[in-house]
Motif scaffolding. Sequence first.
Motif, PDB file in Angstrom:
ATOM      1  N   GLU A  63       0.845  -1.207   0.000  1.00  0.00           N
ATOM      2  CA  GLU A  63       0.000   0.000   0.000  1.00  0.00           C
ATOM      3  C   GLU A  63       0.879   1.255   0.000  1.00  0.00           C
ATOM      4  OE1 GLU A  63      -3.093   0.659  -0.247  1.00  0.00           O
ATOM      5  OE2 GLU A  63      -3.205   2.704   0.535  1.00  0.00           O
ATOM      6  N   ALA A  66       1.920   1.783  -3.411  1.00  0.00           N
ATOM      7  CA  ALA A  66       0.859   1.566  -4.403  1.00  0.00           C
ATOM      8  C   ALA A  66       0.916   2.589  -5.539  1.00  0.00           C
ATOM      9  CB  ALA A  66      -0.498   1.609  -3.722  1.00  0.00           C
ATOM     10  N   ASP A  67       1.266   3.812  -5.189  1.00  0.00           N
ATOM     11  CA  ASP A  67       1.186   4.873  -6.186  1.00  0.00           C
ATOM     12  C   ASP A  67       2.127   4.626  -7.369  1.00  0.00           C
ATOM     13  OD1 ASP A  67       0.082   7.421  -6.922  1.00  0.00           O
ATOM     14  OD2 ASP A  67       2.155   8.121  -6.749  1.00  0.00           O
ATOM     15  N   GLN A  70       1.372   1.312  -9.279  1.00  0.00           N
ATOM     16  CA  GLN A  70       0.245   1.387 -10.202  1.00  0.00           C
ATOM     17  C   GLN A  70       0.691   2.017 -11.523  1.00  0.00           C
ATOM     18  OE1 GLN A  70      -2.922   3.802  -8.736  1.00  0.00           O
ATOM     19  NE2 GLN A  70      -4.162   3.459 -10.560  1.00  0.00           N
ATOM     20  N   ARG A  71       1.497   3.056 -11.402  1.00  0.00           N
ATOM     21  CA  ARG A  71       1.983   3.725 -12.612  1.00  0.00           C
ATOM     22  C   ARG A  71       2.957   2.864 -13.394  1.00  0.00           C
ATOM     23  NH1 ARG A  71       0.287   8.840 -12.274  1.00  0.00           N
ATOM     24  NH2 ARG A  71      -0.806   8.949 -10.306  1.00  0.00           N
ATOM     25  N   ARG A  73       2.856  -0.330 -13.595  1.00  0.00           N
ATOM     26  CA  ARG A  73       2.251  -1.612 -13.955  1.00  0.00           C
ATOM     27  C   ARG A  73       2.356  -1.952 -15.445  1.00  0.00           C
ATOM     28  NH1 ARG A  73       2.118  -5.092 -11.112  1.00  0.00           N
ATOM     29  NH2 ARG A  73       1.275  -3.833  -9.455  1.00  0.00           N
ATOM     30  N   ALA A 399     -10.811  -0.132 -13.206  1.00  0.00           N
ATOM     31  CA  ALA A 399      -9.510  -0.698 -12.826  1.00  0.00           C
ATOM     32  C   ALA A 399      -9.381  -0.929 -11.326  1.00  0.00           C
ATOM     33  CB  ALA A 399      -8.394   0.225 -13.296  1.00  0.00           C
ATOM     34  N   ILE A 400     -10.241  -0.280 -10.547  1.00  0.00           N
ATOM     35  CA  ILE A 400     -10.108  -0.406  -9.091  1.00  0.00           C
ATOM     36  C   ILE A 400     -11.050  -1.508  -8.605  1.00  0.00           C
ATOM     37  CG2 ILE A 400     -10.265   0.849  -6.908  1.00  0.00           C
ATOM     38  CD1 ILE A 400     -10.039   3.407  -8.578  1.00  0.00           C
ATOM     39  N   GLU A 408     -11.213   4.682  -2.250  1.00  0.00           N
ATOM     40  CA  GLU A 408     -10.408   5.422  -3.226  1.00  0.00           C
ATOM     41  C   GLU A 408     -11.086   6.766  -3.554  1.00  0.00           C
ATOM     42  OE1 GLU A 408      -7.558   4.377  -4.573  1.00  0.00           O
ATOM     43  OE2 GLU A 408      -7.312   5.844  -6.192  1.00  0.00           O
TER      44      GLU A 408
END
Length: 629
Positions: A63, A66-67, A70-71, A73, A399-400, A408
């Motif tokens: 977590e 996560a930021d 995610q980018r 990915r 996507a979430i 979120e």
Amino acid sequence: MTPPPLPLAEARRRFLDGDDVSARSVPEPILHSWRRCQGLGLDVGRWRPPSRLAETELAARREENADWLQRARPAIDALFDGVLDDGHVVIVADHGGLILERMGHPDFLDRAERVALAPGMDWREDVRGTNAIGTALVLGAATVRGAEHFLERNRQLSCTAQAIHDAQGHLLGVIDVSGQPRRLHDAHRLQVEAAVRRIEHGLFDRHAARLHELRLAADPALLATPRCGRLGFDDDGVLRAASRAALAALGLDWTALGRLRFAQLCEQSLEHWLSRHGIHVASLRHGGELFSAQLLPVRTGLDPLPREAAHPPPPPTAAAATAMRPEPPRRPAALAGATAVADVGLPAGLLDTARRLLEADIPVLLLGETGVGKERFVQALHAAGSRHRQPLVAVNCAAIPEGLIESELFGYEEGAFTGARRQGSKGRLREADGGVLFLDEIGDMPASLQARLLRVLQERVVQPLGGGAGQRVDVRIVAATHRDLAQEVAAGRFRADLYYRLGHYPLRLPPLRERGDVAQIAAALLAAHGAAPRAITLSPALAAFIRAYPWPGNLRQLDNLLRTLLALVDDGTLLTAEHLPATLRDAAPSAGRDDAVHAALARHGGNASAAARALGISRSTLYRRLGRS
Ligand SMILES: Nc1ncnc2c1ncn2[C@@H]1O[C@H](COP(=O)(O)OP(=O)(O)OP(=O)(O)O)[C@@H](O)[C@H]1O
């Protein structure tokens, strides 16, 4: 006479016996790492792995990361795709060497598990000895093969890894490819490098969204590619963001951030360069080297950094400034501007209509097939509006995971649920306060949340999870979907009240096959990807193909094809249908028939005026095109 290099096993034995081993027998970075390990008292033979982090703690570490994860990915997934068939695993570790993710070939997973190359395990160099993950954290990049590992037990691995830094030099983590010795080749190192370059390029975009970007390259053709160096200056001309390539080219390191001024580099002031309007290109001499330099206008990028990062990354490291060798362009050029073809061929005034709606605080609902450019349109819309200096915050509702989308969007209070961040989370709605919230794939929003969103849209008050006072927000809303929302409402999957709230005046982005000037769009895309300086042009025959092909993947498909062609051909090439992949050539529609015109006419019952309007072309153009087909 210098002695010949020793076989690695022999060199290792001598090193462990305390003899001097030359860097001709063992690569220098490995030798240095062995010395560090020895200095720490690590024992090559006796070692017990530290215990694996508990699932809940691992979830918390994920977590925290996560930021950027995610980018990163898409690049990680592409890397995985590229190495899977070679029997390797891709590993992602955080800045502390803790493995967060492992994706791999079943052949190798067992072996990886045996050496504890697994999520939740710590692979720092001072714990595990010389290894690609840990050593890359020290040096920026490392390839460690078989017996080069310090610990005996890791000899069954060969690994290559590179550290990831954001545009301010913060070390975020490491990407690694591991496999059996002998199966790991130099190409895998290059693949990891390319993935990290792509990730850092994206991170730079985000950091530098509100900065003046100066691009540098020894060869002007590289200015529009991810291989150029990038520097971000604030309005006062102070360096605030950089790519490693730029720092290496200029012989600087991260300490230049906050210190280096534009004029020290470019002789004239930033204002002077800005006064030259739009994109400014010049030659620049620094430390005896000559560069092409390009100043780009300030972009208002999608999804800028939240004002306060929830988890400030650790301070920059010396390794952050590892040099990047300039290489010939192997990859397609990056898009020079987010809105390169935003306006080309769209029904007249669509962007203006959307802007007017948004300015009047009326939600904008964008409909359109996948790949028509909805997200790009929103970027252009944001840039054109009065809130362009405020955040544009994007939420992809598809996507979430359903369980996370509520927190979120609406945020949560401290301790709202197990696994929640200690200080709570603001939520995307509040992050967008004062700016624009883009709800992408709204048609995929879970039914349970639709009612909650509707309430927020009506009351403009956000209630975070876990209680706490409701907070007023001032956001303009843009929503987009590739689904037929009216049909979703009829089928009972989308709330009619939310649909009417969002869709006062739905705007439809036409698919490429309906747009009248696909060849023009292709030319604009080629230009944006740097075809001109490479003297690459489109032949009339290929332009005719592009006009006639139905483009089921729309702009995304066309853009990907053009980028691929640019990567494959030499400078000075005239692109013809021969350059197309065979699958596409075979799918070519019957020559000469202008399908877009015929389709538009069919949809409008043969009414030429309506068909021309839908295509965004004049009636005379429509007749001309009909005459040709
Ligand atoms: N205005 C534009 N200028 C240049 N390229 C564009 C533009 N719009 C779209 N593209 C190309 O098409 C790709 C897809 O665009 P975008 O993500 O905006 O489409 P979308 O309609 O939101 O797709 P989806 O519904 O699948 O999310 C982009 O990554 C880019 O390659």
